[in-house]
Design a protein around this motif. Structure first.
Motif, mmCIF file in Angstrom:
data_model
loop_
_atom_site.group_PDB
_atom_site.id
_atom_site.type_symbol
_atom_site.label_atom_id
_atom_site.label_comp_id
_atom_site.label_asym_id
_atom_site.label_seq_id
_atom_site.Cartn_x
_atom_site.Cartn_y
_atom_site.Cartn_z
ATOM 1 N N GLU A 177 8.045 -64.645 6.803
ATOM 2 C CA GLU A 177 7.283 -64.890 5.613
ATOM 3 C C GLU A 177 5.891 -65.438 5.828
ATOM 4 O OE1 GLU A 177 8.870 -66.057 2.191
ATOM 5 O OE2 GLU A 177 10.577 -64.789 2.476
ATOM 6 N N ASP A 178 5.498 -65.740 6.974
ATOM 7 C CA ASP A 178 4.170 -66.329 7.176
ATOM 8 C C ASP A 178 3.114 -65.279 6.829
ATOM 9 O OD1 ASP A 178 2.012 -67.724 7.882
ATOM 10 O OD2 ASP A 178 2.512 -67.902 9.998
ATOM 11 N N SER A 179 2.291 -65.544 5.792
ATOM 12 C CA SER A 179 1.369 -64.534 5.276
ATOM 13 C C SER A 179 0.175 -64.276 6.198
ATOM 14 C CB SER A 179 0.894 -64.918 3.878
ATOM 15 O OG SER A 179 0.073 -66.048 3.949
ATOM 16 N N GLU A 180 -0.340 -65.300 6.862
ATOM 17 C CA GLU A 180 -1.471 -65.077 7.772
ATOM 18 C C GLU A 180 -1.035 -64.259 8.963
ATOM 19 O OE1 GLU A 180 -4.783 -65.742 7.604
ATOM 20 O OE2 GLU A 180 -4.289 -66.227 5.553
ATOM 21 N N LEU A 181 0.108 -64.601 9.476
ATOM 22 C CA LEU A 181 0.658 -63.862 10.608
ATOM 23 C C LEU A 181 0.939 -62.423 10.179
ATOM 24 C CD1 LEU A 181 1.705 -63.948 13.504
ATOM 25 C CD2 LEU A 181 3.916 -64.640 12.589
ATOM 26 N N ARG A 182 1.391 -62.324 9.020
ATOM 27 C CA ARG A 182 1.708 -61.010 8.490
ATOM 28 C C ARG A 182 0.456 -60.149 8.335
ATOM 29 N NH1 ARG A 182 6.003 -60.315 3.704
ATOM 30 N NH2 ARG A 182 5.817 -58.111 3.851
ATOM 31 N N LYS A 183 -0.629 -60.673 7.816
ATOM 32 C CA LYS A 183 -1.895 -59.936 7.642
ATOM 33 C C LYS A 183 -2.455 -59.504 8.995
ATOM 34 C CE LYS A 183 -3.331 -62.114 3.368
ATOM 35 N NZ LYS A 183 -4.259 -63.038 2.746
ATOM 36 N N ALA A 184 -2.397 -60.378 9.965
ATOM 37 C CA ALA A 184 -2.898 -60.052 11.311
ATOM 38 C C ALA A 184 -2.075 -58.932 11.918
ATOM 39 C CB ALA A 184 -2.878 -61.297 12.193
ATOM 40 N N MET A 185 -0.778 -58.974 11.711
ATOM 41 C CA MET A 185 0.093 -57.931 12.258
ATOM 42 C C MET A 185 -0.184 -56.580 11.604
ATOM 43 S SD MET A 185 2.000 -58.934 14.567
ATOM 44 C CE MET A 185 2.612 -60.385 15.309
ATOM 45 N N ILE A 186 -0.455 -56.588 10.311
ATOM 46 C CA ILE A 186 -0.748 -55.325 9.591
ATOM 47 C C ILE A 186 -2.037 -54.733 10.140
ATOM 48 C CG2 ILE A 186 -1.447 -54.371 7.352
ATOM 49 C CD1 ILE A 186 0.593 -56.320 6.065
ATOM 50 N N ARG A 187 -3.048 -55.595 10.362
ATOM 51 C CA ARG A 187 -4.307 -55.097 10.945
ATOM 52 C C ARG A 187 -4.063 -54.498 12.324
ATOM 53 N NH1 ARG A 187 -6.658 -59.821 8.765
ATOM 54 N NH2 ARG A 187 -6.620 -60.793 10.800
ATOM 55 N N LEU A 188 -3.255 -55.204 13.132
ATOM 56 C CA LEU A 188 -2.944 -54.727 14.479
ATOM 57 C C LEU A 188 -2.186 -53.398 14.423
ATOM 58 C CD1 LEU A 188 -2.948 -55.235 17.541
ATOM 59 C CD2 LEU A 188 -0.829 -56.521 17.249
ATOM 60 N N LEU A 189 -1.263 -53.287 13.498
ATOM 61 C CA LEU A 189 -0.493 -52.051 13.344
ATOM 62 C C LEU A 189 -1.394 -50.897 12.939
ATOM 63 C CD1 LEU A 189 2.264 -50.685 13.320
ATOM 64 C CD2 LEU A 189 2.504 -51.345 10.933
ATOM 65 N N LYS A 190 -2.302 -51.128 11.989
ATOM 66 C CA LYS A 190 -3.231 -50.083 11.558
ATOM 67 C C LYS A 190 -4.140 -49.636 12.723
ATOM 68 C CE LYS A 190 -3.485 -51.096 6.653
ATOM 69 N NZ LYS A 190 -4.316 -51.592 5.571
ATOM 70 N N TRP A 191 -4.547 -50.650 13.465
ATOM 71 C CA TRP A 191 -5.451 -50.336 14.590
ATOM 72 C C TRP A 191 -4.721 -49.516 15.666
ATOM 73 C CZ3 TRP A 191 -5.342 -52.129 19.730
ATOM 74 C CH2 TRP A 191 -6.486 -51.816 20.467
ATOM 75 N N THR A 192 -3.477 -49.821 15.960
ATOM 76 C CA THR A 192 -2.737 -49.092 17.001
ATOM 77 C C THR A 192 -2.300 -47.726 16.550
ATOM 78 O OG1 THR A 192 -0.659 -50.125 16.312
ATOM 79 C CG2 THR A 192 -1.841 -51.162 18.133
ATOM 80 N N LEU A 193 -2.106 -47.537 15.249
ATOM 81 C CA LEU A 193 -1.676 -46.216 14.755
ATOM 82 C C LEU A 193 -2.850 -45.278 14.559
ATOM 83 C CD1 LEU A 193 1.067 -47.289 12.178
ATOM 84 C CD2 LEU A 193 1.394 -46.350 14.456
ATOM 85 N N GLY A 194 -3.999 -45.771 14.642
ATOM 86 C CA GLY A 194 -5.107 -44.840 14.656
ATOM 87 C C GLY A 194 -6.068 -44.980 13.601
#
Length: 194
Positions: A177-194
């Motif tokens: 549930e940590d929202s900051e961690l969650r936002k950073a992970m979404i950015r990282l996921l978007k960046w790795t998927l292209g």
């Protein structure tokens, strides 16, 4: 009294003596000749023989004249033909000289072409050697390209596996549930998927 012309006509008509023969005689001589020929059979026969011989000679002269005329025409024709042949020979000799000169030019041109052929053969051998070298290099490049394609394929599979693994791991992390961690992970996921 008959005229000289009348006497000449009598001599011509009765005895066949041509007027040209009696032309040099006087009127009196023509008159005596008419009398002699009328009175003397031997003289008449002699004149007849002369006239006959005169006709033969005249016929021979005409034939000879015709033959001479034909021979002159033939000579003229042969002379023209000879001159034409001389001109034709001169033209042919000039043509032969031109052909000889042209033949010499062609021989020189052939020698030049042979030299160029030799140069082209040497150039062709050099190009064949270069083609062999390039073919060998091309084969090497094709082999290297095949290896690179295989390596790229293998690398892509590895990258895809990493992405898949990363996507799964991030998906698990996003469940927290940590929202900051969650936002950073979404950015990282978007960046790795292209």
């Amino acid at each position: 009294m008959q005229s000289k012309a009348d006497l000449q006509t009598i001599l011509k008509d009765r005895h066949g003596i041509n007027k040209n023969v009696t032309q040099s005689l006087s009127r009196e001589d023509c008159a005596k000749l008419v009398v002699v020929l009328n009175d003397q059979p031997a003289a008449r026969e002699l004149v007849t023989a002369f006239v006959k011989k005169n006709h033969e000679l005249s016929s021979n002269n005409r034939n000879l004249g015709k033959r001479r005329e034909n021979a002159a025409k033939k000579l003229e024709q042969l002379t023209r033909e000879y001159q034409q042949l001389e001109e034709s020979i001169a033209k042919q000799e000039a043509k032969n000289e031109r052909l000889d000169q042209h033949k010499g030019d062609l021989a020189a041109e052939e020698a030049e072409l042979q030299r160029k052929i030799e140069v082209l053969k040497q150039r062709n051998q050099t190009l064949e050697s270069e083609v062999q070298t390039l073919t060998t290099r091309n084969d090497e490049l094709e082999n290297a390209n095949e290896r690179l394609q295989k390596d790229n394929k293998a690398l892509k599979i590895i990258v895809d596996q990493i992405r898949l693994r990363l996507a799964r791991d991030i998906d698990e992390l996003l469940r927290y549930e940590d929202s900051e961690l969650r936002k950073a992970m979404i950015r990282l996921l978007k960046w790795t998927l292209g």
